[in-house]
Design an enzyme around this catalytic site. Structure first.
Site, PDB file in Angstrom:
ATOM      1  N   CYS A 358       0.856  -1.333  -0.033  1.00 26.12           N
ATOM      2  CA  CYS A 358       0.169  -0.082  -0.187  1.00 26.12           C
ATOM      3  C   CYS A 358       0.676   1.169   0.086  1.00 26.12           C
ATOM      4  O   CYS A 358       0.681   2.049  -0.956  1.00 26.12           O
ATOM      5  CB  CYS A 358      -1.086   0.018   1.201  1.00 26.12           C
ATOM      6  SG  CYS A 358      -1.614  -1.571   1.795  1.00 26.12           S
ATOM      7  N   ARG A 387       6.184 -11.495   5.637  1.00 24.54           N
ATOM      8  CA  ARG A 387       5.852 -11.090   6.870  1.00 24.54           C
ATOM      9  C   ARG A 387       6.345 -12.172   8.065  1.00 24.54           C
ATOM     10  O   ARG A 387       6.439 -13.387   7.315  1.00 24.54           O
ATOM     11  CB  ARG A 387       4.107 -11.274   7.046  1.00 24.54           C
ATOM     12  CG  ARG A 387       3.720 -10.090   6.051  1.00 24.54           C
ATOM     13  CD  ARG A 387       2.094 -10.164   6.085  1.00 24.54           C
ATOM     14  NE  ARG A 387       1.610  -9.202   5.106  1.00 24.54           N
ATOM     15  CZ  ARG A 387       0.353  -9.010   4.826  1.00 24.54           C
ATOM     16  NH1 ARG A 387      -0.657 -10.199   5.576  1.00 24.54           N
ATOM     17  NH2 ARG A 387      -0.183  -8.192   4.322  1.00 24.54           N
ATOM     18  N   GLN A 405       1.063 -11.202  -3.603  1.00 25.25           N
ATOM     19  CA  GLN A 405      -0.195 -10.584  -3.590  1.00 25.25           C
ATOM     20  C   GLN A 405      -0.737 -10.330  -4.858  1.00 25.25           C
ATOM     21  O   GLN A 405       0.125  -9.769  -5.727  1.00 25.25           O
ATOM     22  CB  GLN A 405      -0.508  -9.401  -2.831  1.00 25.25           C
ATOM     23  CG  GLN A 405      -0.355  -9.957  -1.162  1.00 25.25           C
ATOM     24  CD  GLN A 405      -0.551  -8.549  -0.346  1.00 25.25           C
ATOM     25  OE1 GLN A 405       0.155  -7.624  -0.517  1.00 25.25           O
ATOM     26  NE2 GLN A 405      -1.404  -8.755   0.800  1.00 25.25           N
ATOM     27  N   ASP A 407      -2.093  -7.666  -5.980  1.00 24.06           N
ATOM     28  CA  ASP A 407      -2.682  -6.677  -5.151  1.00 24.06           C
ATOM     29  C   ASP A 407      -3.094  -5.437  -6.079  1.00 24.06           C
ATOM     30  O   ASP A 407      -2.433  -5.149  -7.211  1.00 24.06           O
ATOM     31  CB  ASP A 407      -1.390  -6.222  -4.211  1.00 24.06           C
ATOM     32  CG  ASP A 407      -1.857  -5.369  -2.861  1.00 24.06           C
ATOM     33  OD1 ASP A 407      -3.172  -5.248  -2.815  1.00 24.06           O
ATOM     34  OD2 ASP A 407      -1.021  -4.872  -2.275  1.00 24.06           O
ATOM     35  N   HIS A 409      -4.662  -1.014  -5.884  1.00 23.98           N
ATOM     36  CA  HIS A 409      -5.104  -0.161  -5.097  1.00 23.98           C
ATOM     37  C   HIS A 409      -5.707   1.029  -6.127  1.00 23.98           C
ATOM     38  O   HIS A 409      -5.342   1.312  -7.211  1.00 23.98           O
ATOM     39  CB  HIS A 409      -4.064   0.878  -4.360  1.00 23.98           C
ATOM     40  CG  HIS A 409      -3.725  -0.158  -3.220  1.00 23.98           C
ATOM     41  ND1 HIS A 409      -2.492  -0.886  -3.501  1.00 23.98           N
ATOM     42  CD2 HIS A 409      -3.981  -0.326  -2.016  1.00 23.98           C
ATOM     43  CE1 HIS A 409      -2.375  -1.494  -2.206  1.00 23.98           C
ATOM     44  NE2 HIS A 409      -3.139  -1.112  -1.493  1.00 23.98           N
ATOM     45  N   LYS A 489     -15.105  -2.558   5.091  1.00 21.65           N
ATOM     46  CA  LYS A 489     -14.392  -3.487   4.213  1.00 21.65           C
ATOM     47  C   LYS A 489     -15.505  -4.672   3.948  1.00 21.65           C
ATOM     48  O   LYS A 489     -16.322  -4.810   4.596  1.00 21.65           O
ATOM     49  CB  LYS A 489     -13.139  -4.161   4.826  1.00 21.65           C
ATOM     50  CG  LYS A 489     -13.462  -4.755   5.971  1.00 21.65           C
ATOM     51  CD  LYS A 489     -12.135  -5.513   6.277  1.00 21.65           C
ATOM     52  CE  LYS A 489     -12.297  -6.435   7.732  1.00 21.65           C
ATOM     53  NZ  LYS A 489     -11.138  -7.158   8.012  1.00 21.65           N
ATOM     54  N   HIS A 535      -8.193  -0.468  -1.032  1.00 13.60           N
ATOM     55  CA  HIS A 535      -7.532  -1.566  -1.285  1.00 13.60           C
ATOM     56  C   HIS A 535      -8.176  -2.943  -1.718  1.00 13.60           C
ATOM     57  O   HIS A 535      -9.252  -2.957  -1.449  1.00 13.60           O
ATOM     58  CB  HIS A 535      -6.851  -2.047   0.331  1.00 13.60           C
ATOM     59  CG  HIS A 535      -6.388  -0.727   0.878  1.00 13.60           C
ATOM     60  ND1 HIS A 535      -4.847  -0.679   1.138  1.00 13.60           N
ATOM     61  CD2 HIS A 535      -6.735   0.458   1.431  1.00 13.60           C
ATOM     62  CE1 HIS A 535      -4.606   0.224   1.828  1.00 13.60           C
ATOM     63  NE2 HIS A 535      -5.724   1.083   1.844  1.00 13.60           N
TER      64      HIS A 535
END
Length: 662
Positions: A358, A387, A405, A407, A409, A489, A535
């Site tokens: 992010c 992580r 991910q 991912d 945005h 979310k 997100h």
């Protein structure tokens, strides 16, 4: 309950009375301190016999607990799945602890909470529990259930409870009592003569627990209070349901899940491995990497068509950015830290491997002035993240330390939230269908108590998300107060082939990070505004989603995803040249085909490639050479069919196309 079951409501409520409102809207007054058991008795004797607990102002109440204030109330029976299962599993935790101490009086007890599908209880015992011990404990538990011992409860003061546990040599209970906040009750429960410290609620006697609907599953080690410096305890896990049929169905599902375990299939299909020198990091083998790249290519095409622009951001970023974004404070313990001595600065700088993408995506957004005409801006990345997960929590591909991910945005205006949510839901639904998951559940998590942003913005964000969901489906659940601190979310749960749920996709509205990282756009009014940051992820992580796919299909992946799509096997060595010709023609059409011309019997080859989950086996002997044909055997089928070479090449070429290209 029906209104006709109630006695006539009392209109004049005195100061010593409380007013209870029932599910159908009727209300009655009762003396303060009335218990749910007394409320049930006042309605009907049959309800009093069936009652197991009550829901009072949304809280789960024991039938013995007094109600001291006006409230809503619903009497629960065994027909109410949620309360019934909670009570059955909670009581079984106590019954198991009691059984252990009846067999081994020297064992010290600790805690035993309810978990998904069952419970566990931690014990301090010198000797390890064996499978034979579990059988003995189960037998004793059934004896206790058949005794139908009453379950009673009292509230004690702290000093009395501590003295009781010290006298009974239960040091763990003493520590638990001492840790209970001053403003909380210390509730003691008795199941017959056996006692435990517990918040409750519980059933009214041990005989209410179904004796044929539970099973002890396993034993594992667990540190007291999760602290590796404290005593290692033994944790016994159990599962329980309302009836024998539900237990049998669960055990069948567990057996089927073991057959589908992606770790076992990963070895059989030569997909990946993990090893101690790189804990939580995946070593992808050629077959596994083929699946990975095929899925990634599919996702890249879908995102490109949906208007996403793909980017790539650094994996190692200075702590300064993580401090600005808030992750350093909130997520530091899960981050891998790298110290670098910068020559020009003559000092050590602390960097971190990124745990999420992010903040880096905001940095890309911030390059150059953005106008409202540039929005929505959809930035996607197959971002490699790291992580720190504890060694005990890692599980094959399902929980790793290094992952990628899918991912993205979306930077947009507040007025664009609804249309972007609807756009995402349409894309997610289509992708899940393509990957074989027609059924998924949606959960809308709303504002938590601790949050950033005004109520007006939260109202707009929550309304926009809910309106967008309703355009797709009315089948969703609201989870009050469980949103992120920066915005509401959506979470998406897939249901696999054997009924298990998997949390994968997510969609979050964020009003916080654009402020912290100074993201702006010039509005139609010429002034600068903060964009909303959405997100979103569909797969979640490639590693975990591939594990889910492998287990969902039991390794028998759809033809377009299978790493080894076709094996062309010779029956006799004289057919080898034709085998190689068939392979070349298949490969020329983009089919992942290979030859097996080993000097082995065809039945041996069939068994081996079936274990490797190859979808199509083409067997070739001299008859096929003469006819320029192939004998086709598909995975899981015993029968074979024959086709010409030209026909099978065309058919398999069409079958090999991903859903978005077919």
């Amino acid at each position: 309950m029906h209104s006709a079951d109630y006695k006539r409501p009392v209109d004049d409520v005195s100061a010593s009375e409380i007013r209870l409102t029932f599910p159908d809207g009727n209300a009655r007054s009762f003396p303060a301190g009335t218990t749910p058991a007394q409320v049930a008795e006042s309605i009907s004797k049959s309800l009093a016999k069936k009652a197991i607990s009550a829901t009072v102002d949304g809280a789960h109440y024991d039938l013995q607990w007094p109600i001291e204030h006006d409230a809503s109330i619903a009497i629960n029976t065994m027909q109410d799945d949620g309360p019934a299962l909670e009570l059955i599993r909670h009581d079984l935790a106590h019954i198991m602890a009691r059984a252990v101490q009846e067999i081994w009086p020297e064992v010290k007890v600790t805690i035993g909470p309810v978990i998904q599908n069952g419970w566990y209880y931690d014990f301090d015992r010198e000797e390890p529990f064996t499978p034979e011990d579990l059988s003995a404990i189960e037998k004793k538990m059934k004896e206790i259930i058949n005794r139908r011992d009453p379950v009673t409860t009292e509230v004690w003061d702290r000093e009395r409870a501590i003295k009781y546990y010290e006298a009974n040599n239960e040091p763990y209970k003493v520590e638990l009592v001492e840790a209970i906040p001053e403003d909380q009750q210390i509730r003691m429960y008795w199941h017959g003569h056996w006692q435990d410290l517990c918040r409750g609620p519980h059933l009214q006697h041990t005989g209410q627990v179904p004796a044929d609907a539970f099973k002890l599953m396993s034993v594992a080690g667990a540190y007291w209070r999760g602290d590796s410096d404290r005593q290692m305890l033994q944790r016994i896990y159990g599962v329980a349901f309302k009836n024998r049929e539900d237990l049998k169905a669960y055990l069948t599902m567990i057996e089927e899940a073991a057959k589908r375990d992606h770790r076992r299939l990963g070895k059989e299909m030569e997909l990946f491995h993990l090893q101690e020198e790189a804990p939580g990091m995946v070593f992808w083998h050629p077959n596994g990497w083929t699946i990975y790249r095929t899925l990634e290519d599919y996702m890249r095409r879908r995102l490109s068509r949906a208007g996403y622009k793909e980017i790539k951001t650094p994996q190692v970023v200075d702590r300064i950015l993580w401090e600005r974004s808030g992750h350093w404070e909130a997520y530091r313990e899960n981050m891998f830290i790298v110290e670098v001595e910068e020559e020009h600065a003559k000092e050590k700088r602390m960097n971190a491997l990124k745990p999420m993408n992010c903040p880096c995506h905001v940095q890309v957004y911030n390059q150059g002035l953005k106008s409202y005409r540039d929005l929505p801006l959809r930035l996607a990345e197959f971002g490699s993240c790291h992580r720190y997960e504890s060694s005990g929590s890692m599980h094959g591909l399902m929980r790793v330390r290094g992952f990628t991910q899918d991912d993205a945005h979306i930077f947009c205006t507040e007025d664009q939230i609804e249309q972007e949510t609807a756009h995402f839901l349409e894309l997610l639904s289509s992708i899940y269908r393509d990957l074989g998951f027609a059924k998924f559940d949606i959960k809308l998590s709303t504002r938590p108590d601790v949050r950033v942003g005004s109520d007006e913005i939260w109202d707009k964000a929550e309304t926009a998300l809910e309106n967008a969901i309703r355009k797709v489906t009315n089948d969703y659940e609201i989870d009050p107060g469980e949103g992120a601190f920066y915005g509401p979310k959506l979470d998406f749960k897939l249901t696999d082939a054997i009924g298990r749920e998997w949390q994968c996709g997510t969609f979050q509205a964020d009003f916080n990070l654009p402020v912290r990282l100074d993201a702006e756009y010039v509005g139609e009014d010429g002034a600068k505004h903060r964009p909303v940051m959405l997100h979103r992820a569909i797969l979640g992580s490639f590693e975990r989603f591939l594990g889910i796919l492998i287990e969902n299909y039991a390794g028998k992946l759809p033809f377009w995803l299978a790493p080894r799509q076709v094996v062309v096997a010779s029956i006799v060595s004289d057919a080898d040249d034709y085998v190689n010709e068939v392979v070349e023609k298949l490969q020329a059409r983009g089919i992942r085909a290979e030859a097996d011309t080993r000097n082995e019997k065809i039945n041996y080859k069939v068994r081996e490639h079936s274990l490797g989950k190859v979808p199509v086996l083409l067997a070739i002997g001299m008859k096929e050479v003469e006819d320029r044909s192939v004998s086709i055997r598909r995975l899981g089928e015993r029968s074979t069919e024959t086709a010409t070479l030209e026909q099978i090449v065309e058919d398999l070429a069409a079958e090999s196309l991903p859903p978005d290209l077919a």
